[in-house]
Scaffold this motif. Structure first.
Motif, PDB file in Angstrom:
ATOM      1  N   GLY A  61     104.843 146.971 102.087  1.00  0.00           N
ATOM      2  CA  GLY A  61     103.680 147.983 101.905  1.00  0.00           C
ATOM      3  C   GLY A  61     103.507 147.971 100.212  1.00  0.00           C
ATOM      4  O   GLY A  61     104.207 147.265  99.746  1.00  0.00           O
ATOM      5  N   ARG A  94     104.837 151.728  95.114  1.00  0.00           N
ATOM      6  CA  ARG A  94     104.452 153.060  94.708  1.00  0.00           C
ATOM      7  C   ARG A  94     105.794 153.633  94.223  1.00  0.00           C
ATOM      8  O   ARG A  94     106.878 153.720  95.029  1.00  0.00           O
ATOM      9  N   SER A 123     103.996 156.290 108.252  1.00  0.00           N
ATOM     10  CA  SER A 123     104.229 155.042 107.614  1.00  0.00           C
ATOM     11  C   SER A 123     103.773 153.559 108.671  1.00  0.00           C
ATOM     12  O   SER A 123     104.140 153.833 109.669  1.00  0.00           O
ATOM     13  N   SER A 153     107.396 161.001 102.603  1.00  0.00           N
ATOM     14  CA  SER A 153     106.553 160.413 103.551  1.00  0.00           C
ATOM     15  C   SER A 153     105.975 161.266 104.634  1.00  0.00           C
ATOM     16  O   SER A 153     106.976 161.781 105.151  1.00  0.00           O
ATOM     17  N   TYR A 165     112.048 155.250 101.381  1.00  0.00           N
ATOM     18  CA  TYR A 165     111.093 156.118 100.827  1.00  0.00           C
ATOM     19  C   TYR A 165     111.485 157.436 100.045  1.00  0.00           C
ATOM     20  O   TYR A 165     112.672 157.907 100.857  1.00  0.00           O
ATOM     21  N   LEU A 204     112.819 150.801 104.843  1.00  0.00           N
ATOM     22  CA  LEU A 204     111.919 151.958 104.144  1.00  0.00           C
ATOM     23  C   LEU A 204     112.740 152.759 103.345  1.00  0.00           C
ATOM     24  O   LEU A 204     113.043 153.903 103.963  1.00  0.00           O
ATOM     25  N   LYS A 206     107.870 155.076  97.125  1.00  0.00           N
ATOM     26  CA  LYS A 206     108.184 153.931  98.027  1.00  0.00           C
ATOM     27  C   LYS A 206     109.639 153.647  97.942  1.00  0.00           C
ATOM     28  O   LYS A 206     110.301 153.310  98.909  1.00  0.00           O
TER      29      LYS A 206
END
Length: 395
Positions: A226, A229, A312, A309, A306, A304, A232
């Motif tokens: 993905g 950023r 996703s 979020s 994150y 993931l 993330k």
């Protein structure tokens, strides 16, 4: 009468199928919402007459973080032939907006469903919503993000988006969100005046389904997939990977696939300086659907990490392939995996906890899990035939 049933002058009855228009992201600025809009329109086509109005040029190209790939075909997915597609409306409107208004007039939808994820579409959505309501259509807004994390940090953009989004919501009849977390967030930010908000999970991304290719040397292959950023948390994953002992790390390999946005270069710098650099593969760009499938076919688990979020796309690709998933317990992700047996939840930014999560996923090597998500829930919520049947219910 169902909360999503059409109330305009041409209310759908037994003499014809309901007419639904889906408004969302097109393929020129391809992203997860481009795929979602396409899949939702196709799912609705089984039970309704469907049209799609796509946002084509989302903003001036020079302002887009992934400007180098704008207009490059990366998606293998295409619209169902039963869907009438207008591609599409440009950020600066002329002359494309008039074409979209003509399509609305010609197709006469009972319900128009706006996919919300970024403030760049706010001014266009406001005009299209006003036009839809003028023709008696019911306006539904489906939220994927209440506001983009990058936009929140820019004061003028954040204030503008809040104001125009508020105007759109005042002209809307009902709302869809992917989690109870987002329902609460939306209610805290905006006065919805008692209008229905339905929680319906994100539909599956099973168009990425692949046949798993086992590792020839028995190494457990982790995948981060993905956009790269700040929210993330790739930097957290790299730190957790460094927590593995040298004798452990020989049984792992980490592949990072993603395009850098918002100047988020720290994770890349950590990868290049990593003492385990030979155990990390970096693909620092936006990949095509076919490349994405290859990466998921070779993955044994998705990670993931994150910091926040609402939803996703990579998570739903992983669940459609039955993969173990190590993910942060944030936002709507907890609810998204609530019925998925392959999830390993860890606290956000907890480096030791994430390292333990990687070990737990390694212990489940070779196990595949059923995906609990279907598009039927989304179709039911929009058409209003049995919104109560959608898990999460109506609030």
């Amino acid at each position: 009468m169902s909360e999503f049933e059409t109330t305009g002058p041409e209310r759908a009855g037994p003499e014809r199928r309901p007419r639904v228009c889906v408004v969302g992201s097109g393929w020129r600025f391809t992203g997860g919402l481009s795929h979602y809009t396409c899949r939702l329109a196709g799912a609705l086509a089984d039970r309704s007459e469907v049209s799609a109005l796509l946002m084509r040029r989302l903003l001036p190209r020079a302002l887009y973080p992934g400007r180098a790939r704008v207009g490059v075909k990366t998606a293998a997915l295409d619209y169902d032939e039963r869907v009438d597609v207008f591609d599409g409306v440009d950020w600066y409107w002329l002359p494309s907006l008039f074409g979209a208004l003509r399509r609305l007039r010609r197709n006469r939808p009972d319900t128009v469903v706006f996919q919300w994820w970024t403030g760049t579409v706010a001014h266009t959505y406001l005009v299209l919503a006003a036009a839809a309501r003028a023709r008696g259509a019911r306006v539904v807004v489906e939220f994927h993000e209440v506001q983009d994390t990058g936009e929140i940090r820019i004061p003028f953009v954040a204030a503008y988006t809040r104001r125009v989004l508020g105007a759109l919501l005042r002209r809307s009849d009902a709302f869809l969100v992917h989690s109870e977390h987002d329902r609460q967030l939306l209610g805290d930010l905006f006065d919805l005046s008692g209008r229905p908000v339905t929680v319906v999970p994100h539909g599956p991304f099973d168009h990425y389904a692949v046949t798993h290719r086992p590792s020839p040397d028995g190494v457990f292959r982790l995948l981060f997939f993905g956009l790269i950023r700040p929210y993330k948390g790739l930097d957290v994953l790299i730190d957790a990977f460094h927590r593995l002992a040298p004798e452990e790390v020989s049984s792992f390999h980490l592949t990072v696939v993603g395009e850098t946005w918002e100047g988020c270069t720290e994770p890349i710098e950590k990868i290049e300086a990593s003492p385990y650099r030979d155990r990390i593969t970096l693909v620092n760009r936006y990949v095509s659907d076919e490349e994405a499938k290859a990466h998921f076919a070779e993955a044994d688990a998705l990670v993931l990490p994150y910091r926040r979020s609402s939803a996703s796309g990579p998570l739903h690709i992983a669940m459609s392939n039955g993969l173990p998933v190590v993910l942060s317990a944030v936002g709507g992700l907890v609810e998204a995996v609530g019925e998925y047996a392959g999830a390993v939840l860890v606290e956000p930014e907890d480096v030791p906890g994430l390292a333990d999560g990687l070990r737990k996923a390694r212990a489940a090597a070779g196990t595949r899990y059923p995906d609990p998500h279907t598009w039927q829930r989304n179709v039911e919520a929009i058409l209003g035939r049995s919104a109560a049947a959608a898990e999460g219910g109506t609030r």
